[in-house]
Each structure stands twice: as C-alpha cells, then as structure tokens.
Scaffold this motif. Structure first.
Motif, PDB file in Angstrom:
ATOM      1  N   HIS B  97       0.547  -0.957   0.152  1.00 25.73           N
ATOM      2  CA  HIS B  97      -0.122  -0.115  -0.115  1.00 25.73           C
ATOM      3  C   HIS B  97       0.424   1.158  -0.165  1.00 25.73           C
ATOM      4  O   HIS B  97       0.054   2.621  -0.319  1.00 25.73           O
ATOM      5  N   THR B  98       1.676   1.182   0.446  1.00 22.02           N
ATOM      6  CA  THR B  98       2.896   1.928   0.090  1.00 22.02           C
ATOM      7  C   THR B  98       4.002   2.339  -1.122  1.00 22.02           C
ATOM      8  O   THR B  98       4.487   3.550  -1.508  1.00 22.02           O
ATOM      9  N   LEU B  99       3.683   1.365  -1.955  1.00 24.47           N
ATOM     10  CA  LEU B  99       5.001   1.206  -3.405  1.00 24.47           C
ATOM     11  C   LEU B  99       3.840   1.173  -3.997  1.00 24.47           C
ATOM     12  O   LEU B  99       2.603   0.720  -4.257  1.00 24.47           O
ATOM     13  N   SER B 100       4.283   1.351  -5.685  1.00 26.54           N
ATOM     14  CA  SER B 100       3.526   2.345  -6.252  1.00 26.54           C
ATOM     15  C   SER B 100       4.111   0.298  -6.739  1.00 26.54           C
ATOM     16  O   SER B 100       4.689  -0.414  -6.268  1.00 26.54           O
ATOM     17  N   ALA B 101       3.096   0.618  -7.487  1.00 26.57           N
ATOM     18  CA  ALA B 101       3.390  -1.786  -8.259  1.00 26.57           C
ATOM     19  C   ALA B 101       4.494  -1.537  -9.258  1.00 26.57           C
ATOM     20  O   ALA B 101       5.059  -2.777  -9.175  1.00 26.57           O
ATOM     21  N   ALA B 102       4.745  -0.300  -9.694  1.00 28.12           N
ATOM     22  CA  ALA B 102       6.359  -0.850 -10.764  1.00 28.12           C
ATOM     23  C   ALA B 102       7.782  -1.432  -9.081  1.00 28.12           C
ATOM     24  O   ALA B 102       8.206  -1.891  -9.482  1.00 28.12           O
ATOM     25  N   GLU B 103       7.660  -0.361  -8.288  1.00 31.34           N
ATOM     26  CA  GLU B 103       8.747  -0.377  -7.197  1.00 31.34           C
ATOM     27  C   GLU B 103       8.308  -1.555  -6.729  1.00 31.34           C
ATOM     28  O   GLU B 103       9.139  -2.568  -6.390  1.00 31.34           O
ATOM     29  N   LEU B 104       6.895  -2.259  -6.375  1.00 29.52           N
ATOM     30  CA  LEU B 104       7.065  -3.249  -6.146  1.00 29.52           C
ATOM     31  C   LEU B 104       7.261  -4.368  -6.871  1.00 29.52           C
ATOM     32  O   LEU B 104       8.428  -4.769  -6.482  1.00 29.52           O
ATOM     33  N   GLU B 105       7.690  -4.546  -8.002  1.00 29.19           N
ATOM     34  CA  GLU B 105       7.835  -4.993  -9.427  1.00 29.19           C
ATOM     35  C   GLU B 105       9.058  -5.331  -8.805  1.00 29.19           C
ATOM     36  O   GLU B 105       9.984  -6.251  -8.841  1.00 29.19           O
ATOM     37  N   SER B 106       9.827  -4.949  -8.867  1.00 26.02           N
ATOM     38  CA  SER B 106      11.675  -3.889  -9.037  1.00 26.02           C
ATOM     39  C   SER B 106      11.589  -4.207  -7.412  1.00 26.02           C
ATOM     40  O   SER B 106      13.010  -5.563  -7.905  1.00 26.02           O
ATOM     41  N   ARG B 107      11.139  -4.801  -6.838  1.00 27.97           N
ATOM     42  CA  ARG B 107      12.027  -4.697  -5.318  1.00 27.97           C
ATOM     43  C   ARG B 107      11.521  -6.502  -4.771  1.00 27.97           C
ATOM     44  O   ARG B 107      12.477  -6.726  -4.558  1.00 27.97           O
ATOM     45  N   PHE B 108      10.365  -6.644  -5.278  1.00 29.52           N
ATOM     46  CA  PHE B 108       9.895  -7.783  -5.596  1.00 29.52           C
ATOM     47  C   PHE B 108       9.799  -9.250  -6.936  1.00 29.52           C
ATOM     48  O   PHE B 108       8.714  -8.775  -6.863  1.00 29.52           O
ATOM     49  N   PRO B 109      10.296  -9.073  -7.234  1.00 26.04           N
ATOM     50  CA  PRO B 109      10.277 -10.137  -8.706  1.00 26.04           C
ATOM     51  C   PRO B 109       9.986 -11.266  -8.456  1.00 26.04           C
ATOM     52  O   PRO B 109      10.287 -11.639  -7.451  1.00 26.04           O
TER      53      PRO B 109
END
Lengths: 417, 604
Positions: B97-109
């Motif tokens: 809920h705090t990261l964008s979808a893109a940030e999520l994807e790069s942080r948790f591939p």
C-alpha cells in the motif's frame, strides 16, 4: 453392506426421527429430467499446469522429427535404449512414458484408450484462459458461468432406481472447481475426514436442532441438507473400506483423494461424478526424460490410477476415468531443458467398457509444416468431442447440445459404445 | 410470510416484557427516524448496520440509536468527513500500500525472472549457495504480496470507521472483479487498483470510477486489453511498414507475450456486458467489436518504465467506428476510448443495470422494480453520482420494509468480517484471517471469471458452505480465530458466570441484533436437543484443511486450484492451521458457537 441396506438404514434412521431427508424434496425438479443409467460413475482428473503430451504418449515412430527437437528430454524408444528406460511400446509408433508403466497392464487388458493431438481449439497459451475453457466447455467464450460437468448434472436426473443423494457429484478439492460450478448441487471437500461438524460434546446436536426447527427458508434448507449429508456419510462410513486387490495408492494428497473416491463408490452413496486434480506439470525448466521432474509426476499419476482401477475391480465396468490438461507443450525443448506452452496434448480414457488397446485420434505429425504455428503439436480432436462422447455414451447424457452449446462437430472418437 | 413471522416475534417480545431481548426496547432517540417505515426503530438501526456496514461492533447499536439512523446514514454517505486514522496507519505497514506497482515489481521480482538473472539458462544447478538462498527469500517475499493485499482488505472491512465506503469498495471490486491468479504481473497491480481506482471512487461519479478502472493495469491485464491491437486490415494513425515499428514498444511492455496479435475483444465485451449496459442492455456483436477497436492502444508501461497507464498510438485502430448508434470518426487516438466510456456510462441501460445490482446488494435478492426505477432515475439525473443513487436506495421505504429485514444471506466475507466486528477483534496482520475467508469459499481477489462472486443467497447456500460456516463459528468460540479475545470483551466477560438465559440474552444482543426466533432461543437456552435423544452424535475428529488462497506465482496453474498456500505455510513463517480439532465448548463460549452457527447469523 451394500447400497440397499444402507439406504434402508439411513432412511430409516432419519424417518424414526420424524424427518425426511431434505434432498428428497428436490426430486420434484429432478424427476422431470431425463434419467441417468444406474451405477455409472465418471471420474475426472485434471493435470493442472499443461502436461507434456509428447512425453506421456511418446511418438517414437516419428524418429528424428521427435528426437532432434528434444535432444535432452526425448524418451528413447524401446529399441534405442542404452541403459535408460525407454518408451513402453504400444503399437509400434507410440509408447507410454516409462513412468507410466503401472498403466501398461490396463492397455494390455484393453481398458486404456489414449487420445493424442487432443485439446482446445482456442489459440490461447494462457493457463488461466485454457483451464477456464476446458472447464466451462466453451473455448474462447469467457462469459460462460457454469462448468460442463455441472451442466450435465443440471440437465440429467439421477437414475430411475436411485435414491437422490447429496453425494451425486463430489469434488475432492477445497472449493468447487470451475468444471462443477453451476445450478446443480455439488459437494466439495478436501478429504472425507473433513466433512463433519467440528465441535466436541453435544454442540453438533444443538446446531442441528437450530436448523431442524424454524422456517423452511434457504438457510435452514441448506443446513438440513448438510446435516443429512453428514449423517449419511457417517452411516455409510466409507472410510472402513480398505483398498482391495493389493491396490497401493501413493501416499500423497492426490493418492489419498483417489482412495477416498473409491471409498465413496464402494459405500454406495450415489456418487456419479467425481473430480480431483494434480499439479506440477508446468515443466519449463529441467523437465527430465525417463527420470526426473516430469517422470516423478507421471509416476504419481500412474500409480494413483492403477491403484484406483485395481481397488475398484469389477466395478470398473461401470466407471470411466478421464484425464485432462489445459494444453500440451512445445515440440522443441527450450534453453532450460524444459518445454514452453504449446497447443494440443494427450488424454487418457480408462474403464472396463472403453475401446482400449488403441491410440485414438488422428496423428498430425511433427514435421515443421505439420505443426500448429510452426511450433506446437496440431489439434485433430476437439476436447469437446471426447467430453461429449463420455457423457453421452457412458453417462447416457441426452442433451449434449446443452452441455456444449455451439459445438456441432459430427462424428465420434470411438472411445466408447 | 416473513413479515407475519416478525409480527409474531414482536408479539412475543411484547409478551416477554423485554427479557428476551433487552436491546430492542424502543427508545426515544430513535423516534427521529421516519415512522412510515415498516421496520421498528430498533430494527432500522440493526438493518442499517447490517447493510451499510459489515455488522455492528459492541456499542455501535447504542451509538447509531443515539445519533438517529438517518443522521448516521448521511454521515456514512460522506466518508471523506469521517476520520479513519487507526486503519490508515495499520494499512501503511504494508509495502503493497505504500509502494507503486512498479516499485513492488522491481523490489520483489517474480522468482522466475530473478532466476533468469542469476543463472543464465535458468539452470538451478548453476546457482551459488548464496544465490539459492536469495532466490528462496525472493520467492517467499513474492508470495507474501498477495497475502498482504488480502489481509489488509479484510482488516479495513473489520475496523474502518468508513463502513459504507468499505461495503461499496467490496461491491465495486466485485462488479469490476480482477483475479490474482491471472499470472504475469497481476499481483503487483491489486493494491494500487483497490487504493486508487476503486475505493476513492466508490461513492463518487460512475464515469470517473469507470475511467479509473479502464486505465488500471489490473483491469487492462486481467481482461487482456493491454495487448489488444489494431487488426492488420484496419487503418493506423501512422502508416507502418510491416511490424517493424512495433518492435520499439517491446522493451516497454511487461514480460510475457510481447507481440501484438491483433484485436482482443475480451475487455470490450465485458465492458458492455458486465461493467455497464448489462447482458440485456441492447448491444450487438458489432458494438462489442467497435468498442474493442476504440480501446486498442489502451495499455500500460512496464515496471522499468515506471508502470502505469499508457496509450500506445502505434497499435490504435484509427478507423471510423459505430458504437450503440454513436459514430466515432476516423483518425482519432485516445479520444475514441474516452468517448466510448462517456457513451456507455450515460446509457440508460447502464443506469438500470447498476441500479438493479445496487438494489440487489443492499435491499433484496429480488429487487423491487419501483425502487430500481427511482435509483436508475437518480443515476441519470445526477450524471451517475453514486452517493445520490445510494441515498435514494438506503433511505427508501423498500430498504426499511419488513421483507427486507435480515433477508440477505451473508457472503463468506461478510460472515467472517461481521463476526470479527461483533467480537471487536484486533486487525490481523497475518494472512490467517484472509485464509479463513478463503476456506469459507470466497478468497479475496480469487474469483476467476469476470462476472464476480454471486450477490444472491441461493448461490451461497449449499451443503459445504453451511458446514464451513458452522465450523468457523465453533472455531471462533473456541478462541482459534486470530485477533479475537472473547475473555477480554466486557460484554462476554460479564456473562462468564451468569445464568444461562442471561448468557443467551447477552450473546443474542452481541451477535444477532438482539432478536432471534423463538425456536432458536429455546435451543440456545435449554441446552438440550429437542430432536435427538443421543447426545454427541457426531465426533470432532480430523482436521479441517488449512485455508487456501490463490498462489500469486506465475506457475500457480501448476498446482491444483486454490490449494497452494499449504505449500507457502510449510516454508514461511506465516504458517496457520485453520480450525483443526476443537475442544468441547462450555458456558458462554458454547452459546457464542451456536449463535455464530445459527441460521440467523448467516443473514444480514
């Protein structure tokens, strides 16, 4: 203890309590439908993840078209083995994967009917869409809300002599799978042990009393039906049936569920349609050949089916086991010793009355120009042809057009009847 | 028939002088509510809390009664004016809920992508021990994304003060359903979809909501519009030689299929059939095709490009189109889709379809036609202002009719959330509670098909469903549901040593709105089974399978449906066994188990 004794005891037990099983009240509706033949059972097994049909049913007769496309993962023909297990020759062209050896005796007895180059006409290579289509029975139409097995149940009554029961359709899964979703009642359970009211002491009786009294609305009705079903299962006590004829089920979840399906059949609870699934088929990486990842999955599948057929013995005359998987895999192996998503695959139909001992379906070949989009096994048999034939000729379905709307391809595969 | 039962109940209540249900005494403050309504003042309070909220928490009934039901409804219709700090800060602990979808994807591939990076050729044999460990951790983190999305939504429903907004969020997430198990990048999009497209617009303008959904990567991916492209026989905005220019977009698109195969009608069809006009809304196959053509090029950026909606002119069909009799002229780009959304959002069939669905959800499985007509009229008059449409519905005589009271069957989500609210449960940061919702048959973001979960009772009520609900009630009473501490609940603690009939009154007040049928009360009080002579007819052996949630992993289809979190539980720290064998329940816990398992609790 056979079904007559059970029905007598079960119904008697309920009647002495001044109750009529609530599922009987639904028979008004059911009696207007065409009747199913007595005692027929269909067991559907879904291999989720897209099983590699070219490894299940090895086309060794294709020679280099097959072996050159799959240098690391092809299954050697019986003649070409060099120490490793090769395909089990069926007809000089196709062979079973060596891990499917437990199914070979069924082939030899004419009970195993494999079909090759079968599947969905949809071009999709998405697991999601393809499983959806295989279960809805309407390829490329996502608007269908029910599954084709449920449409069978909803358009065909139970047999003339049968007492309707809540266990006509049982899915050995935690939730009702797409294939069984729809208007007809279906029981889904992870295991037989789970199908009980979970409370100690007299709590279950008190809860039952809450549903047995009061108004006859939807919620009370479902509760009544549930308590009837729990009792019926208790009375029938399917768990007491030990595997027979030396049947050895794998000690996995899948094996346990097959054993419990057999127990339900033997307990005569009115089971007509059963469903279970088995995962692990999405072999993009290190698929293996005669041994390895895929071989391990096939081993579990084959041992489970072999145990089920042994356990059911003569009952197999009334039983058909149908395996399915959403699509096949690419002909050429990929860079990771695995296979990517393909098109047509293979299915097995097993039963005492099936036309076994023959590989069904037209073989399209593996030469590049014979392939679907230049890469996958082409489709020559629509899965609906198989489903239609099994439901009409085995279960006696009288309205195949309602099961598979807009599917009018003529002709039979020749699996049954 | 129902109303006569209620009349009977009322007579019974009057006869008993309130000892049956002390909480339903009419009170002076409730007199502010409309007297033309068929429901009693206290029924109105219960009814509003059961329909506009996920049930009452301890104290809610008194609060709403003191405030007056109409004022409470008006307040709930303006969620932006209700403080909700506790829930907001709880939700902020989640990366999703705090990261964008893109940030999520790069942080948790996705594990498969990480493997490809770590070991060219994706051969696990080449991995160093450290890389192997890293891959394992990444796989776990990836799997936790969906768990976090599900848990936070349950937590919000339980604890938010903006209850109507949460109920509406539930409604719209079901109307515009997406499926976590679609694979690909879908799980990264879910929280953003809920937080940005749905919740802020849940009581806003329908056109704004529809537009936010149409541009959400979650819906673009779920219904395949992101890869829907102009067919080769149609005009493009700029002439291209072959497919060469399409190549430049390849790097900008998420992994997966990166070539454009042509038109995909999936979203165009569901937009008309499910999201707006409805299946009988009077559109044709030609409308579906032209709607899909108008939406070609509506896609999203890959994570490396920052994610989010993007219009790709190159794959847009620039030909003239006709949708529902409206001509969309040739040569336009993104305006085609915008105008299409304008047309369908303002179509009379859409007003009717949305009004019908809302009335079905909030009033009755059989929507009263007159109320549907008034709600549809409000929809048209206010240009799709959902707050005003809802005001018409939930202040109507039909809403407060006898027949509407407790007439809806709760969904599994509503069963669990209402039980947690009644017990003032703490928000559960683990996936356990969400897994219980899944066990009861409604995994959050777990509906495969685009039609969403059923909104009528007949579809929720069946043998297995009622069994699971009863077992859930017993598990909660036995203290096996996380966040629930019955002993710490004043209303329950005070009943611990009370006589049975007082325990029953207290539990009925807490869980069943203070009123139950005479038969139910008799069973609760008597402690005897009036039907069966032999107690303990059923045992409690065996263990209920762990609750299941869809595995977000791209290879989820590898596993039997909805059974994959068992795997997760074995490896991760979040292991949870739902229910299991329960001890015999005694005293007030036994009454609570019965109340939660009762037919009355299955309704709202």
């Amino acid at each position: 203890m056979d079904r007559r004794i059970f029905v007598k005891n079960g119904a008697l037990a309920l009647l002495t309590m001044g109750l009529s099983p609530s599922f009987l009240r639904r028979t008004v509706f059911a009696s207007e439908l065409a009747r199913a033949p007595k005692g027929k059972v269909l067991i559907c097994l879904f291999q989720r993840g897209a099983a590699d049909g070219l490894s299940m049913l090895v086309p060794f007769g294709e020679g280099r078209n097959y072996y050159e496309a799959r240098p690391a993962i092809a299954i050697a023909s019986a003649a070409r083995t060099n120490g490793t297990a090769g395909a089990l020759d069926l007809d000089g062209f196709f062979g079973l994967h060596p891990a499917l050896a437990p199914l070979k005796p069924l082939w030899d007895r004419g009970m195993l009917a494999p079909i090759h180059a079968v599947g969905s006409p949809s071009a999709t290579r998405s697991h999601f869409d393809a499983q959806d289509y295989m279960e809805s029975g309407t390829p490329d139409d996502k608007g269908t809300t029910d599954g084709w097995l449920n449409r069978y149940l909803a358009t065909q009554g139970t047999c003339e002599q049968c007492t309707p029961t809540p266990f006509r359709a049982v899915s050995m899964t935690p939730q009702t799978p797409r294939i069984l979703q729809g208007n007809a009642a279906v029981v889904a359970m992870s295991s037989l042990d789970e199908f009980t009211v979970r409370a100690g002491g007299s709590q279950a009786d008190r809860l039952e009393a809450l549903y047995r009294t009061g108004s006859a609305d939807l919620v009370h009705g479902a509760g009544n039906e549930m308590f009837d079903a729990v009792k019926m299962l208790r009375a029938a006590n399917p768990q007491r049936y030990a595997p027979r004829n030396g049947a050895a089920y794998p000690t996995t979840q899948f094996g346990t569920r097959l054993r419990q399906i057999a127990q339900l059949i033997k307990a005569d609870v009115g089971l007509e349609v059963a469903f279970a699934d088995i995962g692990g088929w999405d072999t993009h990486v290190n698929q293996g050949a005669s041994t390895g990842q895929l071989a391990n999955r096939l081993d579990e599948l084959a041992k489970g089916i072999a145990a089920l057929t042994a356990d059911l013995g003569d009952r197999m005359d009334d039983v058909v086991i149908l395996t399915m998987s959403e699509f096949g895999r690419m002909v050429r192996q990929n860079g990771s010793g695995g296979t990517d998503h393909g098109h047509a695959g293979a299915m097995f139909v097993i039963g005492g009355q099936v036309h076994g001992g023959k590989v069904h379906g037209r073989w399209p070949g593996l030469v590049r120009e014979q392939l679907y989009e230049g890469r996958d096994l082409a489709l020559t048999t629509d899965f609906r042809s198989v489903f239609r034939e099994v439901t009409t000729r085995h279960l006696g379905a009288q309205h195949p057009e309602r099961l598979f709307p807009e599917f009018s391809a003529p002709g039979a595969v020749g699996l049954l009847g | 028939m129902r109303s006569s039962r209620f009349r009977y109940l009322l007579i019974l209540l009057a006869a008993c002088g309130g000892s049956v249900a002390p909480r339903v005494q009419p009170s002076a403050t409730a007199a502010a509510s409309d007297t033309r309504r068929e429901q009693t003042a206290d029924q109105q309070v219960q009814h509003a809390l059961n329909r506009l909220a996920f049930g009452a928490r301890p104290g809610d009934v008194d609060r709403v009664r003191a405030m007056g039901v109409d004022r409470w409804i008006a307040a709930q219709l303006a969620p932006e004016r209700i403080a909700d700090a506790r829930v907001e800060s709880f939700v902020k602990q989640y990366d999703v809920h705090t990261l964008s979808a893109a940030e999520l994807e790069s942080r948790f591939p996705r594990p498969a992508q990480l493997l490809a990076q770590l070991a060219p050729g994706r051969d696990r044999g080449q991995l160093t021990k450290a890389d192997s460990l890293k891959l394992g951790q990444a796989a776990r983190a990836y799997r936790e994304i969906i768990g976090d999305v599900q848990s936070s939504r349950v937590a919000r429903a339980v604890a938010s003060e903006r209850q109507l907004q949460e109920v509406m969020t539930d409604f719209w997430l079901n109307h515009f359903t997406v499926f976590a198990g679609k694979g690909g990048p879908q799980v990264y999009f879910l929280a953003e979809y809920e937080d940005q497209a749905i919740r802020p617009n849940a009581l806003g303008k329908f056109r704004t909501l529809l537009g936010a959904v149409a541009k959400s990567p979650a819906m673009l991916f779920y219904l395949d519009n992101w890869e829907s492209a102009v067919d080769s026989n149609r005009p493009r905005l700029t002439p291209v030689a072959g497919g060469g220019r399409a190549q430049q977009f390849r790097g900008q698109l998420p992994a997966g299929r990166q070539r454009f195969r042509g038109l995909n009608e999936n979203y165009g069809r569901e937009l008309l059939e499910l999201h707006t006009l409805g299946v009988d809304g009077g559109y044709t196959q030609a409308d579906v095709i032209d709607a899909a053509r108008a939406l070609t090029g509506w896609s999203f950026r890959g994570a490396r490009q920052g994610g989010g909606f993007q219009f790709i002119p190159l794959i847009h069909d620039a030909g003239a189109k006709t949708v529902l009799g409206h001509a969309l002229r040739a040569g336009r780009g993104i305006e085609d889709g915008e105008e299409l959304l304008d047309i369908v959002a303002r179509h009379p069939a859409t007003a009717r379809h949305i009004a019908t669905k809302l009335v079905r959800r909030f009033v009755s499985d059989v929507p009263p036609p007159a109320l549907v007509a008034r709600a549809a009229e409000a929809f048209t008059r206010t240009d799709g202002d959902l707050r005003e449409v809802m005001r018409v519905i939930v202040t109507s005589d039909e809403f407060f009719a006898h027949d509407a009271y407790r007439s809806k069957v709760k969904s599994p989500f509503e069963v669990v959330v209402s039980a947690l609210r009644a017990t003032d449960a703490a928000m559960d940061p683990t996936p356990a509670t969400a897994q219980i919702v899944a066990t009861l048959g409604q995994p959050v973001y777990g509906h495969q098909a685009p039609n969403g979960w059923p909104e009528t009772g007949a579809e929720w009520m069946n043998t297995g469903a009622i069994l699971n609900r009863i077992n859930f009630g017993n598990a909660l009473a036995a203290g096996r549901v996380p966040g629930v501490r019955l002993a710490a609940l004043p209303a329950v603690a005070s009943l611990q040593n009370a006589p049975r009939d007082r325990q029953v009154d207290g539990v009925v007040a807490l869980f069943l709105g203070g009123a139950v049928s005479a038969e139910t009360r008799r069973v609760l009080v008597s402690g005897e089974n009036p039907l069966l002579s032999s107690p303990a007819a059923m045992d409690s052996t065996g263990a209920m399978a762990s609750a299941m949630v869809p595995d977000p992993d791209a290879t989820m289809f590898d596993a039997p449906m909805r059974e994959r979190s068992a795997k997760v539980g074995e490896r991760g720290p979040l292991r949870y066994r739902a229910f299991g064998q329960l001890p015999p329940l005694t005293g007030v816990a036994q009454v609570i188990g019965l109340a939660l398992g009762s037919p009355e609790f299955q309704r709202r």
